[in-house]
Design an enzyme around this catalytic site. Structure first.
Site, PDB file in Angstrom:
ATOM      1  N   PHE A 283       0.874  -1.350  -0.108  1.00  0.00           N
ATOM      2  CA  PHE A 283       0.156  -0.111   0.094  1.00  0.00           C
ATOM      3  C   PHE A 283       0.779   1.211   0.060  1.00  0.00           C
ATOM      4  O   PHE A 283       0.404   2.202  -0.513  1.00  0.00           O
ATOM      5  CB  PHE A 283      -0.964   0.079   1.337  1.00  0.00           C
ATOM      6  CG  PHE A 283      -0.469   0.304   2.471  1.00  0.00           C
ATOM      7  CD1 PHE A 283      -0.027   1.772   2.592  1.00  0.00           C
ATOM      8  CD2 PHE A 283       0.133  -0.426   3.412  1.00  0.00           C
ATOM      9  CE1 PHE A 283       0.459   2.140   4.001  1.00  0.00           C
ATOM     10  CE2 PHE A 283       0.718   0.003   4.596  1.00  0.00           C
ATOM     11  CZ  PHE A 283       0.907   1.354   4.835  1.00  0.00           C
TER      12      PHE A 283
ATOM     13  N   LYS B  60      -1.217  -7.218  -9.360  1.00  0.00           N
ATOM     14  CA  LYS B  60      -2.086  -7.214  -8.297  1.00  0.00           C
ATOM     15  C   LYS B  60      -1.792  -6.263  -7.251  1.00  0.00           C
ATOM     16  O   LYS B  60      -0.796  -6.534  -6.272  1.00  0.00           O
ATOM     17  CB  LYS B  60      -1.961  -8.513  -7.780  1.00  0.00           C
ATOM     18  CG  LYS B  60      -3.325  -9.161  -7.070  1.00  0.00           C
ATOM     19  CD  LYS B  60      -3.865  -8.191  -5.973  1.00  0.00           C
ATOM     20  CE  LYS B  60      -2.980  -8.553  -4.559  1.00  0.00           C
ATOM     21  NZ  LYS B  60      -3.500  -7.358  -3.536  1.00  0.00           N
TER      22      LYS B  60
ATOM     23  N   GLU C 107      -5.015  -3.692  -1.982  1.00  0.00           N
ATOM     24  CA  GLU C 107      -6.424  -3.625  -2.318  1.00  0.00           C
ATOM     25  C   GLU C 107      -6.725  -2.252  -1.294  1.00  0.00           C
ATOM     26  O   GLU C 107      -7.969  -1.716  -1.261  1.00  0.00           O
ATOM     27  CB  GLU C 107      -7.139  -4.728  -1.731  1.00  0.00           C
ATOM     28  CG  GLU C 107      -6.844  -5.083  -0.052  1.00  0.00           C
ATOM     29  CD  GLU C 107      -5.758  -5.801  -0.172  1.00  0.00           C
ATOM     30  OE1 GLU C 107      -4.669  -5.735  -0.644  1.00  0.00           O
ATOM     31  OE2 GLU C 107      -5.769  -6.723   0.887  1.00  0.00           O
TER      32      GLU C 107
ATOM     33  N   SER D 217       5.216  -6.842   3.367  1.00  0.00           N
ATOM     34  CA  SER D 217       5.874  -7.380   4.616  1.00  0.00           C
ATOM     35  C   SER D 217       6.369  -8.611   4.713  1.00  0.00           C
ATOM     36  O   SER D 217       6.435  -9.473   3.911  1.00  0.00           O
ATOM     37  CB  SER D 217       4.576  -7.219   5.616  1.00  0.00           C
ATOM     38  OG  SER D 217       3.768  -8.334   5.209  1.00  0.00           O
TER      39      SER D 217
ATOM     40  N   CYS E   9       9.343   1.831   3.578  1.00  0.00           N
ATOM     41  CA  CYS E   9      10.292   0.795   3.809  1.00  0.00           C
ATOM     42  C   CYS E   9      11.558   1.197   4.285  1.00  0.00           C
ATOM     43  O   CYS E   9      12.304   0.352   4.800  1.00  0.00           O
ATOM     44  CB  CYS E   9      10.074  -0.167   2.849  1.00  0.00           C
ATOM     45  SG  CYS E   9      10.823   0.275   1.378  1.00  0.00           S
TER      46      CYS E   9
ATOM     47  N   GLU F  55       8.425  -3.738  13.288  1.00  0.00           N
ATOM     48  CA  GLU F  55       8.513  -2.803  12.194  1.00  0.00           C
ATOM     49  C   GLU F  55       7.228  -1.990  12.651  1.00  0.00           C
ATOM     50  O   GLU F  55       6.210  -2.459  12.495  1.00  0.00           O
ATOM     51  CB  GLU F  55       8.375  -3.614  10.907  1.00  0.00           C
ATOM     52  CG  GLU F  55       8.285  -2.560   9.839  1.00  0.00           C
ATOM     53  CD  GLU F  55       8.199  -2.820   8.338  1.00  0.00           C
ATOM     54  OE1 GLU F  55       7.546  -3.939   8.332  1.00  0.00           O
ATOM     55  OE2 GLU F  55       8.732  -1.985   7.402  1.00  0.00           O
TER      56      GLU F  55
HETATM   57  P1  NAD Z   1       1.494  -6.523   2.956  1.00  0.00           P
HETATM   58  O1  NAD Z   1       2.385  -7.754   3.051  1.00  0.00           O
HETATM   59  O2  NAD Z   1       0.354  -6.590   3.934  1.00  0.00           O
HETATM   60  O3  NAD Z   1       0.905  -6.368   1.479  1.00  0.00           O
HETATM   61  C1  NAD Z   1       1.503  -6.548   0.307  1.00  0.00           C
HETATM   62  C2  NAD Z   1       0.747  -7.190  -0.717  1.00  0.00           C
HETATM   63  O4  NAD Z   1       0.401  -8.689  -0.218  1.00  0.00           O
HETATM   64  C3  NAD Z   1      -0.651  -6.617  -0.869  1.00  0.00           C
HETATM   65  O5  NAD Z   1      -0.834  -6.628  -2.186  1.00  0.00           O
HETATM   66  C4  NAD Z   1      -1.720  -7.499  -0.213  1.00  0.00           C
HETATM   67  O6  NAD Z   1      -2.958  -7.589  -1.052  1.00  0.00           O
HETATM   68  C5  NAD Z   1      -1.068  -8.873  -0.155  1.00  0.00           C
HETATM   69  N1  NAD Z   1      -1.363  -9.728   0.787  1.00  0.00           N
HETATM   70  C6  NAD Z   1      -1.593  -9.292   2.253  1.00  0.00           C
HETATM   71  N2  NAD Z   1      -1.769 -10.471   2.984  1.00  0.00           N
HETATM   72  C7  NAD Z   1      -1.669 -11.590   2.242  1.00  0.00           C
HETATM   73  C8  NAD Z   1      -1.735 -12.777   2.287  1.00  0.00           C
HETATM   74  N3  NAD Z   1      -2.260 -13.318   3.859  1.00  0.00           N
HETATM   75  N4  NAD Z   1      -1.690 -13.822   1.410  1.00  0.00           N
HETATM   76  C9  NAD Z   1      -1.213 -13.422   0.360  1.00  0.00           C
HETATM   77  N5  NAD Z   1      -1.008 -11.990  -0.156  1.00  0.00           N
HETATM   78  C10 NAD Z   1      -1.402 -11.183   0.977  1.00  0.00           C
HETATM   79  O7  NAD Z   1       2.253  -5.139   2.828  1.00  0.00           O
HETATM   80  P2  NAD Z   1       1.454  -3.798   2.970  1.00  0.00           P
HETATM   81  O8  NAD Z   1       0.921  -3.532   4.601  1.00  0.00           O
HETATM   82  O9  NAD Z   1       0.702  -3.426   1.900  1.00  0.00           O
HETATM   83  O10 NAD Z   1       2.872  -2.860   2.994  1.00  0.00           O
HETATM   84  C11 NAD Z   1       3.795  -2.439   4.017  1.00  0.00           C
HETATM   85  C12 NAD Z   1       4.752  -3.484   4.266  1.00  0.00           C
HETATM   86  O11 NAD Z   1       5.762  -3.561   2.860  1.00  0.00           O
HETATM   87  C13 NAD Z   1       5.943  -3.150   5.151  1.00  0.00           C
HETATM   88  O12 NAD Z   1       6.229  -4.265   5.899  1.00  0.00           O
HETATM   89  C14 NAD Z   1       7.072  -2.544   4.370  1.00  0.00           C
HETATM   90  O13 NAD Z   1       8.217  -2.223   5.198  1.00  0.00           O
HETATM   91  C15 NAD Z   1       7.025  -3.228   3.006  1.00  0.00           C
HETATM   92  N6  NAD Z   1       7.564  -2.604   2.283  1.00  0.00           N
HETATM   93  C16 NAD Z   1       8.896  -3.037   1.817  1.00  0.00           C
HETATM   94  C17 NAD Z   1       9.618  -2.448   0.425  1.00  0.00           C
HETATM   95  C18 NAD Z   1      10.875  -2.987   0.103  1.00  0.00           C
HETATM   96  O14 NAD Z   1      11.536  -2.550  -0.734  1.00  0.00           O
HETATM   97  N7  NAD Z   1      11.775  -3.784   0.822  1.00  0.00           N
HETATM   98  C19 NAD Z   1       8.963  -1.388  -0.095  1.00  0.00           C
HETATM   99  C20 NAD Z   1       7.820  -0.951   0.300  1.00  0.00           C
HETATM  100  C21 NAD Z   1       7.101  -1.774   1.359  1.00  0.00           C
END
Ligand code: NAD
Length: 510
Positions: A164, A188, A191, A241, A296, A395
């Site tokens: 997000f 994808k 959401e 994450s 991040c 985090e």
């Molecule tokens: P998230 O892991 O909750 O979601 C990321 C994606 O995974 C979304 O598209 C979501 O729909 C999907 N998803 C969520 N739960 C799922 C599940 N149980 N099964 C399958 N798919 C699932 O992450 P977020 O909250 O959207 O973003 C924040 C996180 O992203 C933080 O931890 C941040 O550090 C990380 N991030 C990392 C970088 C990097 O380059 N390392 C960059 C940006 C964000």
């Protein structure tokens, strides 16, 4: 000419806008009967309902991409480069439209959203050089009359699953190099703030990208699992994450896919006693609270070494009342709300737990959040944090900066190296020798020397170490070209017919 999406700024929040998929070059309403809420975080109201894809809808996107693939992968590099120049122009022209969508659904302030789009544009600009990026190697006369050369070809249909916090830039990290390399792409997006991906699709169509080369399917775990298990998707890029990144990597590779999965972070900024304290305090405030800490690469731990701690904490404390928290659309706002109410409450809970576990609350953002229903939290500063505390271990992903006091340089570096994450890290010092030693010692993928958020420029690659990355490839830059292509080596002989003879021996190279 395609009619471009109206920026959600113009929406009335009382009207909940449906956010559909984009398949085969057109908006397609979802048929799963499931949708998810999208909020305007500054006002705390629902503004949209995003369709959540079924397994069949993922398959429809894959079939569209598959149909487009033969035409797209055989499009000449010169034509692909031309198209990317057009894509660059159209995204540049619409950068503010895109930024307003980001502010409306994510909450980040407009100037920060413009910065996100600008950094994404750099990746598109890098992709304009695709003819030179996929150049192979050639060896003449490797053996007598035999030449050997290497080429790189697209993987085929590839997918990206994004978080997000950068709803435009992180998808650009993926689709720009993937498409430039000749792949067809399925996005994808998160959401939580999905509308930027639809404007992206419309702009790509407007620039002339053939239908099916870029598709968007919104969704949750159902859509993600359908991507991970689909036999016709060859590679998956993920950013999000750490627990989900690990799951994506394990499940995707189990299904025979090439996977790069970038995870979460806990970024430390170490300040040595010789550092310029005013500069370090400015950097800590900017990097700790920019985008409400939802980056991040945000600094979430400040490691004050030796006797610099008291002056540094004082310098930061003085700056905090000046940080303007408010609706990201308001000129002058420097920090917007958190993305959802649940996330805001979770972030706030670390102030409580920090205090309970012995940290000193220097600034409590619960007291300084703007009034109203928006998902706001003011800037928070915890001092005397120790590695055992939840505020240090997790985090937080919000505007809560923790100060850990370390006696020595070695103690500070051990903190970073013992941490399970290894995304970004920064050192503030005036000592060149210490800085050089630091880059050698530290276990993290991106290092800043007097630079608090060391996000690499587009012609390097982005990625962390340890639990911040699963897989071998970093995002964008040269590693993305490698990730989105497969190598092939051709050994060729054009013999002189006059010298042809039968030889059953094993081919020799001399
Ligand atoms: P998230 O892991 O909750 O979601 C990321 C994606 O995974 C979304 O598209 C979501 O729909 C999907 N998803 C969520 N739960 C799922 C599940 N149980 N099964 C399958 N798919 C699932 O992450 P977020 O909250 O959207 O973003 C924040 C996180 O992203 C933080 O931890 C941040 O550090 C990380 N991030 C990392 C970088 C990097 O380059 N390392 C960059 C940006 C964000």
């Amino acid at each position: 000419m395609t009619e471009l999406a109206e920026a959600p700024t113009a929406r009335r929040d009382e009207t909940i806008t449906r956010i559909p998929h984009w398949i085969d070059g057109a908006r397609v309403d979802g048929t799963s009967g499931r949708s998810g809420p999208v909020y305007n975080p500054a006002r705390g109201v629902q503004s949209g309902a995003v369709d959540l894809a079924s397994v069949e809808e993922i398959d429809a996107a894959v079939q569209s991409a598959k149909r487009a693939l033969p035409g797209w992968r055989s499009t000449s590099l010169a034509k692909r480069a031309d198209l990317f120049f057009a894509i660059r122009e159209i995204f540049h022209a619409h950068r503010e439209d895109l930024a307003k969508i980001l502010t409306a659904e994510h909450g980040k302030v407009l100037s920060d959203a413009m910065g996100e789009v600008a950094r994404g544009l750099e990746v598109i600009e890098y992709a304009c050089g695709i003819p030179t990026l996929v150049k192979g190697e050639f060896t003449e006369q490797a053996s007598t009359g035999v030449d050997v050369y290497s080429i790189r070809q697209p993987v085929g249909v590839v997918a990206g699953i994004t978080p997000f916090n950068f709803p435009a830039m992180v998808p650009m990290w993926m689709w720009a190099p993937a498409i430039a390399c000749g792949n067809c792409f399925i996005l994808k997006p998160s959401e939580k703030d999905p509308s930027a991906s639809l404007l992206t699709a419309e702009l790509l169509k407007e620039a002339g990208l053939p239908d099916g080369v870029f598709n968007v399917v919104h969704g949750d775990k159902v859509a993600v699992d359908a991507i991970l298990e689909h036999p016709e998707i060859g590679a998956v890029s993920f950013v999000g994450s750490t627990p989900i990144a690990r799951y994506i990597y394990e499940t995707g590779t189990k299904h025979g896919k090439r996977v790069q999965a970038l995870g979460g972070a806990k970024n430390h900024m170490i300040v040595l006693p010789d550092a310029d304290v005013e500069m370090a305090a400015d950097a800590a405030v900017s990097a700790g609270y920019g985008s409400a800490g939802e980056r991040c690469m945000a600094v979430s731990v400040l490691v004050a070494v030796g006797d610099v701690a008291d002056t540094l904490v004082d310098a930061i404390r003085e700056r905090l009342p000046n940080v303007k928290v408010g609706d990201g659309m308001e000129p002058g706002s420097e920090m917007g709300p958190l993305v959802t109410r649940e996330h805001r409450d979770k972030v706030a809970s670390y102030i409580e737990s920090g205090a309970g576990q012995g940290a000193k609350v220097v600034a409590d953002g619960r007291d300084t959040a703007p009034d109203g229903d928006g998902f706001f939290l003011g800037v928070s500063l915890l001092d005397d944090v120790t590695p055992e505390m939840d505020a240090y271990k997790d985090e937080i992903f919000g505007p809560v900066l923790s100060v850990v006091r370390a006696k020595t340089y070695d103690e500070a570096v051990s903190l970073v190296n013992d941490n399970p994450y290894g995304n970004g890290v920064a050192l503030f010092t005036r000592d060149g020798g210490a800085a050089r030693q630091f880059q050698f010692d530290v276990n993290a993928g991106m290092v800043g020397i007097n630079v608090p958020i060391p996000v690499p420029v587009a012609y390097y690659s982005f990625g962390g170490w340890k639990a911040s990355l699963f897989g071998d490839s970093h995002a964008y830059g040269p590693e993305s070209i490698h990730f989105y292509t497969r190598g092939k080596v051709v050994t060729s002989r054009w013999p002189d017919p006059a010298t042809s003879k039968i030889d059953l021996g094993f081919p020799q190279t001399r």
